[in-house]
Design a protein around this motif. Sequence first.
Motif, PDB file in Angstrom:
ATOM      1  N   LEU A 158       9.504  55.301  34.109  1.00 30.45           N
ATOM      2  CA  LEU A 158      10.097  55.092  35.418  1.00 30.45           C
ATOM      3  C   LEU A 158       9.146  54.311  36.320  1.00 30.45           C
ATOM      4  O   LEU A 158       7.931  54.530  36.297  1.00 30.45           O
ATOM      5  CB  LEU A 158      10.453  56.425  36.071  1.00 30.45           C
TER       6      LEU A 158
ATOM      7  N   SER B 144      14.196  52.416  35.430  1.00 29.57           N
ATOM      8  CA  SER B 144      13.731  52.852  34.117  1.00 29.57           C
ATOM      9  C   SER B 144      13.588  51.631  33.224  1.00 29.57           C
ATOM     10  O   SER B 144      14.527  50.810  33.118  1.00 29.57           O
ATOM     11  CB  SER B 144      14.708  53.848  33.493  1.00 29.57           C
TER      12      SER B 144
ATOM     13  N   VAL C 132      17.817  53.770  38.304  1.00 34.68           N
ATOM     14  CA  VAL C 132      17.967  55.212  38.126  1.00 34.68           C
ATOM     15  C   VAL C 132      18.534  55.833  39.405  1.00 34.68           C
ATOM     16  O   VAL C 132      19.514  56.565  39.360  1.00 34.68           O
ATOM     17  CB  VAL C 132      16.622  55.853  37.759  1.00 34.68           C
TER      18      VAL C 132
ATOM     19  N   ARG D   4      22.388  60.789  34.533  1.00 35.79           N
ATOM     20  CA  ARG D   4      22.958  59.605  35.149  1.00 35.79           C
ATOM     21  C   ARG D   4      24.290  59.937  35.795  1.00 35.79           C
ATOM     22  O   ARG D   4      25.157  60.574  35.195  1.00 35.79           O
ATOM     23  CB  ARG D   4      23.135  58.514  34.093  1.00 35.79           C
TER      24      ARG D   4
END
Length: 1473
Positions: A1104, A1118, A1132, A1202
């Motif tokens: 990240l 990411s 993200v 997600r």
Amino acid sequence: MSSVQITVLVNGEWTTRSRDIHAVLAANREAEVEEKAPETKLPERPPVLGLLSRTALRSPMIDWIIPARVRHRDKNDVVFIGEDFLHMKEIGIDGHLRHVATKYDFGSRIRAIRVFGEPRKPAPDSSQIKIEDSESMDTEILEAIPPQVLVLTLESNALMFLYANEHRGSVSFCHRTVPLPPGTSFLEQPGKHLAVDPRSRAIAVAACEGVFLLYSTKIMSKWREDAANGIFDSTPITDERAYRLDHGIILKMEFLSPAPNDDDHVILLIIFSMGGRTRMSCYDWDASKGLDSVAIRMERQPLHKEEETPLFVVPLQQSPGFLLVAEHRISLYQDILSGAPKRELVPIHDEIPRYPGSSRRKPLWTHWARMARNWDASGRLDENFYIVREDGVVIYVQVNPATHATTTSAGQFQCTVDSAFAGLDVGKSSFALKNPDVLVAAGDMSYGELIKIGSWADESRKRSRAETMAFEYVESIPNWAPINDAIVSRLPGVQSGFERSRETLFITGGRAPYGSISELRWGFNALVGASSDLPDITGVTGIWTLYDSTYDMTFFLLSIPLRSRLVHLDINTFEVAAISSEDCGLDLENETLAACSLMSRYPVQVTHNAIRLLISNTNTILTCEKLVEFPPERPVLAAALHSQYPLIVTATRQDSHIYLELRRLVEVEGDIVFAPEITHPLKNDPTCLALIEIDHVPYVFVATSGAELLIFRASPEGFALVMEERVWGHPLRGFPVVCESVALISAGSAHGEYELVCGMRNGTILILSLSSLNEAAFGSKFQIDSRVLKTMGRTSPRVVQNDSETSSALVLCGSDICRIYYGGPGRSDLELERVWFTDRMKPGYQQSAISAIIQISLDEHARSELTGPRHLLAISGSKILIAELDKEVRAVPRRLRVAYTPYRLMYSNRLRMMVVALTKTRETKQKVQNKVGSRSVRSLIQLIGVDDESSEMESKAEEHSEEEDKSEDNMETRRIAGEYALRRNERVYALFDWTYVDQQGKKYGFVVAGTGYREADRQMGRLLFLRTRLEDHGKYTFIEAKVKELDAPVYAIALYDELRIVFTSGSSLHFEMFSPADRRWCSVLREPKVLPSAGILITVKAPLVYVSTAQDSILSYSFIDGGPGNRYLETVFSDSRQRDSLHHLIITLPPLDSDKEKHNTEKSSSSAPYPAKPATVPESHTLALVSDKSCSLAGLIQPSQRTFKSAAPTVFEATLPRSVTRIRRGHIRPPWKRTRLSLSDPMAEWNNRTGYNPPSNRLINGQAATDHDSDPIASGPGVLVNDIIGTAADGTIFNFSILDAPAWRLLKLLENLLTAKHATKTSSGNHKQKLQKSLVKLRDVDPNQAHGGHRKATSYHVNGDVLSELLEQGCVLENPSSSILFSLVTEDCEREVMELFYECFGAVFVRPTSASAAADGNDPPVLANGEKPLALPSRKEPPTPTREGLEELNVENLSFAVRLIFLWLKGILDPVI
């Protein structure tokens, strides 16, 4: 054909596309057939978290300094006023400032401040003594209102009258407020200008333009009379009027003094700008007739063109004249009331600035100070002022209306000065004019100074007139602002006198030529006044003082393994001289166990083989008069002496037996002899032996190798055991701990409280609270009220008894030197703070480990360079240090001075030095004579050593030129190990240290810098890779290994892994990789990632990448490595709102209780005999703290999966008084600040009552069941993270803590209760309405009531500055029912409020007895006696007890809760610096 807009995930980003509706339906049908799971899920509910903020250090920036006696006529108070706070200090008779109190709850910024009251005037007599004017000051001892009151105007449209009351050492502020009329705009809002009549008959308040208000006031005697008659809510204002000044911008406003015999005349001068010209008008009126008699005496009189920008007005006291100070000249105006004022120029010597290149213009005059003189005694009308310039130059002005005005140069401060400048009076209501003039200036972006001009009345040192009238430094005023950058580091690898066990905070501060890198520290300042190097004293284990009456000298006996040393200290010159064994009667060939001057007359030395009684003799120093020898088979193991008693206690070994022996000195026929000894056997070897005094009775303290703590009362009949305690080191491990040192601390005979502080071998100190010992003096057992264990470090702490001050002691543990003392007047709790040795001539002095220390008392009649009641003599290596110990705890910065302005900072572990970006400003002189030189500004990158001045690098530099090394500038230069100059107008935005290893295993190190500069009309940038090379002379040179030119400034750089970096160039995010084989950088991405605005900060936690942008808050990406050509950054999360970001911090939180309960529920609900997947622990949450330019600090929770929406939920948001420019984490908190409760602590007492054992994830006031240092961030139940530090540009230091839901709810409840109670106290209305308002209702304080709409995120912020009021009273362990916290939840509250408090307390500290047991499938716990534990009330199922039952519950259990919460609050609210 119809089409629809759909959202598609392309390369990690959601984009909108147009699709045929039939194609979409067909695709959906195929997806249903394949039964594919959706890629995204609904957003999960974020956890409930809270943010606790508190101010660790307030801004050191001071706007004004005002001497005012706001407590009492005998108190010389000095008020330091900041933007929204004030510090009240008192100047002592030695010229030093002492902190008294701080007020920071104004609720808005302070716009202006003046003093209301009669000034102090010298009496017209020939005694040359300043006394109070009998007409201006009430002679009553008890005053309802002090002689002077502060008048403030606030941005909240209020005029405030403020003064202080002092009772038993505790200071409280009282204020009265008057609302100001709101203006149509901010420029017309009154309060910018404030003036007070010198005789306190009127007050004027003006806006920036157009409006000014006049208030008629009572004289001080009348106001004090009203207050004495019970009218406390009154203000001195009797009448008011508003006036307009059409189209005029008000520049200055001052009251002028009428003639001495004109009692009722009031004169107001206003200087304003109108029509492009600066003018002045004069208003006057008769105070006896009121404001109805206001008339304009002089209207719109234009000023001279060179005075069109007036800086300030200095009114005279003997006539209605004034000095007008402008940019380039000073003018004396007289005959103002005539309508045609006389103007006369005051000659000024145009002194050349010391640093002319620091500004484009000449320095300006900034402020003035009036000095008291007794000219009335000789009939003179002279008035005397000091006027200061912004570069520190001070001139002395003497004005006489008959002989005009003269000026002379007075000196120069070693700092830049703004409006914070004042002259101080030293002494009480009557004091000698022979004392020197004392001036104080708070530095403007530099440290300030307090200096004196002249000599003290009792100063014995002879000096010339030039030396006497020169500026003499007294003390410094710390100012580390502005903070441009800050880092937290332990400085690994730095050569210093000790190894740093914790990290520390370093900041860049100041402006050229007074720039610095400061290490911020908190504690007592020990200012080194003298030091002496004795090479053969290394390893000193003890220091004692011996007094020789014949020579009238004080000697110090040093104990070294296998030998001793005797030294003499001259208190006037602070010279240390060693005494040989031939010149004294002491045994210097053996190690000393104890020494003391008994009864201040009989010096005694005890070694392993003898006791020596010494006497004063003219032949030798301390001649041995009596000798008691011990045979080799019966050596002395330990000894103890006390200066107030003629007793000698020793512990000897005879074969395998240990004996405690007592000898008494008695006088027989004029001769001193030893009385027969008294013995007592001991079971184990003594590890500590001490004589302590309790209630004026001597007792013998003995600690043994068997972990015993024994106290005997010694009498002619023998030893009587009055206390016996066995110490266990860890309640779970169960091994004993040995005590090696001890000190007894007493709060005073009036309190009858004693604390026995024991230094334990395992690195802790054990504090035993002993009750009043009146009965114990006759043989009763001592009662131990409480036991507190504090961890000091990894080595055995040495506790040093302070004989001259029984309310404190010193503790040595490794590199830490601490002072343990009572918190203040009327407080019974012990505080433990560090002691920092500093050197006035070496601001970068690095404190080394101290092997031995003692507090000494100097002759109070001998004035020397060091003045004050507390002095320390310490041994550091081979040096003897004599230092003055401050009375107050405050910030003690360590300054590494640099000649330029630092703005970026990084510590290089590889180079073991600071890498600093600075702005260098200098003036280049022209070759042509009488031509003005040019000024150049250029950025530099420097390597700066952070070790002490005695480092190896600096020693090499000293060899070149001993003459130059004596200069202050060269000391700063010697710290510079290397320098790299950038282009003109180029600025460094990012720094980091990069090291890589090639294929042959060779290491290469680079300093990587991201810069920006302007070329034509474009902003350009460079990425610099700089290698360093050490030269023969000990300096480093920079070599440009690679320079990458970019079309936008490089604002941020971060290391992804060893060979890949991420950086921003403007609004582009670059990802590049280094190829060791090709030795070149190549892009990882096909093209840079485009950001919505410029990226200013990057943090990497692979895979990240977190990026803060200038206008769009934080973005998280990411890195997806799909092979060559398929590498991209996938979004993200982002913020749900736009923010002008300043900084961010990524925190991985420990698992929350709610996550664990959810995890356990999911496991228990599974019906399968074996789980399909292996059991996993609950996942941790990632929190992003984001600060912005709007003074807010928000917490964003990174989604664990997600979701369709990329916006991360905001779990809390705090509105702070200042914007946080840097957020750091660090293991700075010392171990004793993480208070460890053990043995009979309140939590254990509560557990015994309830049968409850805390779960393993709970900490008891920062202490888990594992090793104490294993968890540096937690500080109590519910505190998830407690090591976050935030800095603001004005120098404010914040501490932040992350709370779980129960802890947030409890703290928020307490904050709401305090706010509600304060609101009822200040509410208006009749008595019945106040009674109705004073009852706090549940809906007003319940934290859950504020959860709705826009306020939801901000309601999760807890203001720790408000909660700090609960700690001001001190310890509540002995009597919790008398504490503020107890009354907060029991008085003037609804019954539901108390029930809510019990529920919140139980959620944090106590496991619920019914719901939790049922959920876990366990039976409720049962006490040892078979009774069930106490069940606390539940808000969901509130009990219905009788009122008597509820009161019994309060009295019986609320005390335990209050005690525990107090210690919990103390642990989390203590500043982390």
